[in-house]
Design an enzyme around this catalytic site. Structure first.
Site, PDB file in Angstrom:
ATOM      1  N   GLY A   9       0.823  -1.206   0.000  1.00 38.48           N
ATOM      2  CA  GLY A   9       0.000   0.000   0.000  1.00 38.48           C
ATOM      3  C   GLY A   9       0.855   1.253   0.000  1.00 38.48           C
ATOM      4  O   GLY A   9       1.843   1.353   0.744  1.00 38.48           O
ATOM      5  N   SER A  10       0.478   2.199  -0.859  1.00 34.32           N
ATOM      6  CA  SER A  10       1.230   3.462  -0.936  1.00 34.32           C
ATOM      7  C   SER A  10       0.380   4.628  -0.446  1.00 34.32           C
ATOM      8  O   SER A  10       0.556   5.771  -0.843  1.00 34.32           O
ATOM      9  CB  SER A  10       1.679   3.711  -2.377  1.00 34.32           C
ATOM     10  OG  SER A  10       0.547   3.754  -3.231  1.00 34.32           O
ATOM     11  N   GLY A  11      -0.596   4.315   0.430  1.00 31.52           N
ATOM     12  CA  GLY A  11      -1.422   5.377   1.023  1.00 31.52           C
ATOM     13  C   GLY A  11      -0.696   6.008   2.197  1.00 31.52           C
ATOM     14  O   GLY A  11       0.537   5.928   2.302  1.00 31.52           O
ATOM     15  N   GLY A  13      -0.563   5.156   5.388  1.00 29.47           N
ATOM     16  CA  GLY A  13       0.147   4.210   6.247  1.00 29.47           C
ATOM     17  C   GLY A  13       1.426   3.715   5.591  1.00 29.47           C
ATOM     18  O   GLY A  13       2.514   3.808   6.165  1.00 29.47           O
ATOM     19  N   VAL A  77      -1.784  -7.141  -4.431  1.00 30.12           N
ATOM     20  CA  VAL A  77      -1.513  -8.326  -3.611  1.00 30.12           C
ATOM     21  C   VAL A  77      -2.786  -9.145  -3.478  1.00 30.12           C
ATOM     22  O   VAL A  77      -3.854  -8.615  -3.143  1.00 30.12           O
ATOM     23  CB  VAL A  77      -0.953  -7.912  -2.232  1.00 30.12           C
ATOM     24  CG1 VAL A  77      -0.866  -9.103  -1.294  1.00 30.12           C
ATOM     25  CG2 VAL A  77       0.419  -7.280  -2.412  1.00 30.12           C
ATOM     26  N   GLU A 172     -18.625  17.952   2.349  1.00 23.94           N
ATOM     27  CA  GLU A 172     -17.705  18.692   1.477  1.00 23.94           C
ATOM     28  C   GLU A 172     -18.170  18.630   0.021  1.00 23.94           C
ATOM     29  O   GLU A 172     -18.125  19.623  -0.713  1.00 23.94           O
ATOM     30  CB  GLU A 172     -16.287  18.127   1.631  1.00 23.94           C
ATOM     31  CG  GLU A 172     -15.731  18.475   3.004  1.00 23.94           C
ATOM     32  CD  GLU A 172     -14.336  17.919   3.303  1.00 23.94           C
ATOM     33  OE1 GLU A 172     -13.609  18.566   4.069  1.00 23.94           O
ATOM     34  OE2 GLU A 172     -13.988  16.856   2.803  1.00 23.94           O
ATOM     35  N   ASP A 310      -6.540   2.075   7.841  1.00 21.10           N
ATOM     36  CA  ASP A 310      -7.982   1.813   7.770  1.00 21.10           C
ATOM     37  C   ASP A 310      -8.339   0.343   7.943  1.00 21.10           C
ATOM     38  O   ASP A 310      -9.507   0.015   8.107  1.00 21.10           O
ATOM     39  CB  ASP A 310      -8.526   2.273   6.401  1.00 21.10           C
ATOM     40  CG  ASP A 310      -8.772   3.764   6.351  1.00 21.10           C
ATOM     41  OD1 ASP A 310      -8.441   4.459   7.335  1.00 21.10           O
ATOM     42  OD2 ASP A 310      -9.305   4.243   5.332  1.00 21.10           O
ATOM     43  N   ALA A 321      -6.648   9.690   8.390  1.00 25.57           N
ATOM     44  CA  ALA A 321      -5.275   9.744   7.893  1.00 25.57           C
ATOM     45  C   ALA A 321      -4.248   9.694   9.027  1.00 25.57           C
ATOM     46  O   ALA A 321      -3.231   8.996   8.925  1.00 25.57           O
ATOM     47  CB  ALA A 321      -5.096  11.007   7.055  1.00 25.57           C
ATOM     48  N   GLN A 322      -4.483  10.427  10.119  1.00 26.75           N
ATOM     49  CA  GLN A 322      -3.484  10.474  11.199  1.00 26.75           C
ATOM     50  C   GLN A 322      -3.265   9.118  11.853  1.00 26.75           C
ATOM     51  O   GLN A 322      -2.140   8.804  12.258  1.00 26.75           O
ATOM     52  CB  GLN A 322      -3.883  11.516  12.251  1.00 26.75           C
ATOM     53  CG  GLN A 322      -3.408  12.924  11.934  1.00 26.75           C
ATOM     54  CD  GLN A 322      -1.889  13.028  11.801  1.00 26.75           C
ATOM     55  OE1 GLN A 322      -1.130  12.319  12.441  1.00 26.75           O
ATOM     56  NE2 GLN A 322      -1.419  13.922  10.954  1.00 26.75           N
TER      57      GLN A 322
HETATM   58  C1  LIG Z   1     -13.148  10.763   0.119  1.00 29.28           C
HETATM   59  C2  LIG Z   1     -12.367  10.609   1.391  1.00 29.28           C
HETATM   60  C3  LIG Z   1     -12.144  11.704   2.198  1.00 29.28           C
HETATM   61  C4  LIG Z   1     -11.413  11.572   3.374  1.00 29.28           C
HETATM   62  N1  LIG Z   1     -11.200  12.684   4.155  1.00 29.28           N
HETATM   63  C5  LIG Z   1     -10.444  12.571   5.252  1.00 29.28           C
HETATM   64  C6  LIG Z   1     -10.138  13.727   6.034  1.00 29.28           C
HETATM   65  O1  LIG Z   1     -10.587  14.834   5.728  1.00 29.28           O
HETATM   66  N2  LIG Z   1      -9.334  13.570   7.122  1.00 29.28           N
HETATM   67  C7  LIG Z   1      -8.827  12.348   7.480  1.00 29.28           C
HETATM   68  O2  LIG Z   1      -8.078  12.246   8.458  1.00 29.28           O
HETATM   69  N3  LIG Z   1      -9.107  11.237   6.772  1.00 29.28           N
HETATM   70  C8  LIG Z   1      -9.897  11.329   5.678  1.00 29.28           C
HETATM   71  N4  LIG Z   1     -10.165  10.208   4.931  1.00 29.28           N
HETATM   72  C9  LIG Z   1      -9.675   8.904   5.413  1.00 29.28           C
HETATM   73  C10 LIG Z   1      -8.213   8.710   5.065  1.00 29.28           C
HETATM   74  O3  LIG Z   1      -7.968   9.035   3.727  1.00 29.28           O
HETATM   75  C11 LIG Z   1      -7.835   7.278   5.363  1.00 29.28           C
HETATM   76  O4  LIG Z   1      -8.052   7.046   6.738  1.00 29.28           O
HETATM   77  C12 LIG Z   1      -6.386   6.968   5.007  1.00 29.28           C
HETATM   78  O5  LIG Z   1      -6.163   7.161   3.637  1.00 29.28           O
HETATM   79  C13 LIG Z   1      -6.040   5.550   5.402  1.00 29.28           C
HETATM   80  O6  LIG Z   1      -4.717   5.276   5.026  1.00 29.28           O
HETATM   81  P1  LIG Z   1      -4.281   3.788   4.659  1.00 29.28           P
HETATM   82  O7  LIG Z   1      -2.818   3.843   4.410  1.00 29.28           O
HETATM   83  O8  LIG Z   1      -4.810   2.848   5.662  1.00 29.28           O
HETATM   84  O9  LIG Z   1      -5.064   3.465   3.322  1.00 29.28           O
HETATM   85  P2  LIG Z   1      -5.105   4.235   1.953  1.00 29.28           P
HETATM   86  O10 LIG Z   1      -4.614   5.624   2.079  1.00 29.28           O
HETATM   87  O11 LIG Z   1      -6.467   4.002   1.423  1.00 29.28           O
HETATM   88  O12 LIG Z   1      -4.057   3.449   1.047  1.00 29.28           O
HETATM   89  C14 LIG Z   1      -4.273   2.130   0.652  1.00 29.28           C
HETATM   90  C15 LIG Z   1      -3.189   1.751  -0.343  1.00 29.28           C
HETATM   91  O13 LIG Z   1      -3.245   0.367  -0.562  1.00 29.28           O
HETATM   92  C16 LIG Z   1      -3.240   0.088  -1.943  1.00 29.28           C
HETATM   93  N5  LIG Z   1      -3.930  -1.184  -2.107  1.00 29.28           N
HETATM   94  C17 LIG Z   1      -5.210  -1.487  -1.866  1.00 29.28           C
HETATM   95  N6  LIG Z   1      -5.439  -2.797  -2.081  1.00 29.28           N
HETATM   96  C18 LIG Z   1      -4.257  -3.318  -2.464  1.00 29.28           C
HETATM   97  C19 LIG Z   1      -3.821  -4.632  -2.808  1.00 29.28           C
HETATM   98  N7  LIG Z   1      -4.659  -5.673  -2.785  1.00 29.28           N
HETATM   99  N8  LIG Z   1      -2.535  -4.800  -3.167  1.00 29.28           N
HETATM  100  C20 LIG Z   1      -1.659  -3.762  -3.196  1.00 29.28           C
HETATM  101  N9  LIG Z   1      -2.020  -2.508  -2.869  1.00 29.28           N
HETATM  102  C21 LIG Z   1      -3.293  -2.300  -2.491  1.00 29.28           C
HETATM  103  C22 LIG Z   1      -3.923   1.289  -2.567  1.00 29.28           C
HETATM  104  O14 LIG Z   1      -3.577   1.420  -3.934  1.00 29.28           O
HETATM  105  C23 LIG Z   1      -3.322   2.399  -1.718  1.00 29.28           C
HETATM  106  O15 LIG Z   1      -2.051   2.742  -2.188  1.00 29.28           O
HETATM  107  C24 LIG Z   1     -10.908  10.311   3.754  1.00 29.28           C
HETATM  108  C25 LIG Z   1     -11.129   9.201   2.933  1.00 29.28           C
HETATM  109  C26 LIG Z   1     -11.852   9.345   1.770  1.00 29.28           C
HETATM  110  C27 LIG Z   1     -12.085   8.152   0.883  1.00 29.28           C
END
Ligand SMILES: Cc1cc2nc3c(=O)[nH]c(=O)nc-3n(C[C@H](O)[C@H](O)[C@H](O)COP(=O)(O)OP(=O)(O)OC[C@H]3O[C@@H](n4cnc5c(N)ncnc54)[C@H](O)[C@@H]3O)c2cc1C
Length: 446
Positions: A9-11, A13, A77, A172, A310, A321-322
């Site tokens: 994942g490149s989000g 986290g 994955v 929003e 998440d 995000a935090q």
């Molecule tokens: C529309 C929207 C608005 C938001 N607004 C806010 C806000 O204002 N404030 C706030 O704090 N939070 C907000 N959030 C929530 C926040 O974005 C998430 O909590 C955060 O992105 C979680 O981070 P993460 O690294 O867990 O997952 P993500 O950031 O979702 O990253 C997941 C990563 O995993 C990759 N991935 C997924 N499945 C696979 C797989 N099978 N194999 C390989 N890679 C995979 C994806 O490509 C991505 O790179 C919002 C979310 C959304 C959708």
């Protein structure tokens, strides 16, 4: 051999974990199904023509280009072998496996339609750049088609926008569509009066933005109503089709809203990959499918695997995000500590930095520490936080310029829509496995 860390994942986290390991004596492989790091909180601005996709989704390999202990691989994955410590990913040209000594899983969440997945084709959610561009296509196309129609009922339907879910994303989105219709587009059309556009924000719950408390939630509602948004709470969506949606009010009265453009901002559930991990490890899932982790964010029975962001269920922490950023940094610290010979497991301590929602230009609500504020002050806090957490200097500069165009001026610089954005997803879904594979001639259509 160097300790191998695989990050999925490149989000928020995954990326912050990789960056926190930049000085560690490890070999990092970051595998993600998208080539970018997506700043999801600003997706609604791509959907409403304020920002370009590139501004909120810089290429992951560009972000990590100077971090020599990290390589980035494209791949979705699909499988884990927890005993052999391997991860298998698929790409259009085939599949590959990578071995790990430590694994950080941060694949995020997916949209939930609460068991009504067939709603998705009529009311897309907003989780990816594809989603945002498809929604942009649907929003702007509705005005275009209304301008062409001579049928008053059809014009009303095309100029009615319904957002389901009055959480931060729904609020929003509703605010931005209202500003688009009532401010940005007013001089652009000759026949339709875009000021007559209806923007309806629905939620089954009796209150919106519950986490912010009644005072801020009421202020946000009032501001939306000033913008011309109809906020309908206690209204449950029971059906959606091409032409509109059916709702049930809190007293069970059925109601129909004719609307061409419907947007789903109502529910979230964990990435389906959590089930694969649970099946192999015996880990428990919570009600939205997140994995119940140990206090240090590790997978029960597997101290070498961290599950963050998440997809992690720990101490009722929210999916924001935090939590993902701090979880990424925490797991990186645990790996570094163990490499130094300290096998103790430090519990994850989340520092709540507050939350905020923009309702319109120059108006937000913010809850930071003891401060609860609404209006331009909150909007300035929102502005500062978002600019700080955006990746890359040039993205910050162009984003600020785009915000100046949209918030100080009346323009929207990113109104391009293409036929592919609007119809490609439905077409691909209909074709299923019969979609030709341009990457691998051998695996092409039979
Ligand atoms: C529309 C929207 C608005 C938001 N607004 C806010 C806000 O204002 N404030 C706030 O704090 N939070 C907000 N959030 C929530 C926040 O974005 C998430 O909590 C955060 O992105 C979680 O981070 P993460 O690294 O867990 O997952 P993500 O950031 O979702 O990253 C997941 C990563 O995993 C990759 N991935 C997924 N499945 C696979 C797989 N099978 N194999 C390989 N890679 C995979 C994806 O490509 C991505 O790179 C919002 C979310 C959304 C959708």
């Amino acid at each position: 051999m160097m300790h191998r860390v695989v990050i999925i994942g490149s989000g928020f986290g995954g990326l912050f974990a990789a960056q926190a390991l930049r000085k560690a004596p490890v070999e990092i492989t970051l595998v993600a199904k998208t080539t970018h790091h997506l700043f999801q909180p600003l997706l609604y601005q791509v959907a409403t023509g304020i920002l370009s996709p590139g501004e909120i989704a810089p290429a992951t390999r560009e972000i990590l280009r100077h971090q020599k202990n990290a390589r980035v691989l494209l791949g979705e994955v699909t499988e884990f072998d927890l005993a052999a410590k391997t991860v298998t990913a698929v790409v259009p040209s085939g599949e590959y496996s990578v071995e790990y000594d430590s694994l950080i899983i941060a694949v995020g969440a997916s949209q939930s339609y609460f068991g009504n997945d067939h709603f998705a084709q009529f009311a897309p959610g907003m989780k990816s750049i594809d989603d945002a561009l498809e929604l942009r296509g649907r929003i702007f196309s509705s005005f275009e088609l209304a301008e062409l129609s001579d049928d008053a009922t059809e014009i009303d339907r095309l100029m009615t926008f319904v957002i389901v879910g009055a959480g931060p994303t729904g609020v929003e989105m509703a605010g931005q569509i209202a500003e688009l219709a009532h401010r940005t587009l007013v001089s652009d059309f000759r026949k339709i009066n875009t000021r007559a556009t209806r923007v309806i924000l629905l939620d089954a719950a009796p209150a919106m933005l519950g986490n912010f408390g009644k005072r801020l939630s009421d202020k946000a509602k009032l501001q939306l109503e000033r913008l011309g948004v109809e906020v309908r709470l206690g209204a449950k969506v029971v059906g959606i089709d091409h032409k509109g949606l059916d709702i049930k009010e809190s007293d069970n009265t059925p109601h129909r809203i004719e609307a061409s453009c419907k947007i789903w901002a109502a529910g979230v559930m964990a990435n389906p990959l959590t089930k694969t991990i649970a099946a192999q490890s015996g880990a428990q899932l919570d009600s939205v499918g997140r994995i119940l982790v140990e206090p240090d964010c590790s997978l029960p029975g597997h101290p070498e695997i961290f599950v963050i962001g998440d997809m992690m269920a720990l101490n009722h922490l929210p999916s924001v995000a935090q939590v993902a950023i701090q979880g990424g940094r925490h797991s990186a610290k645990q790996i570094i500590k163990r490499l130094k010979g300290d096998q103790s497991r430090t519990p994850f301590e989340y520092k709540d930095k507050g939350s905020m929602v923009t309702v319109s230009r120059f108006y937000a609500i913010a809850s930071v520490g003891k401060i609860r504020t609404a209006g331009i002050g909150a909007w300035l806090i929102w502005l500062g936080v978002h600019i700080t957490y955006m990746i890359g200097f040039k993205h910050r500069v162009t984003t600020l310029l785009h915000w100046a165009v949209s918030f100080v001026g009346t323009g929207r610089a990113e109104r391009v829509i293409t036929e592919q954005q609007v119809i490609a997803r439905s077409a691909i879904e209909r074709l299923g496995d019969r979609v030709p594979n341009p990457y691998n001639a051998n695996k092409d259509l039979e």
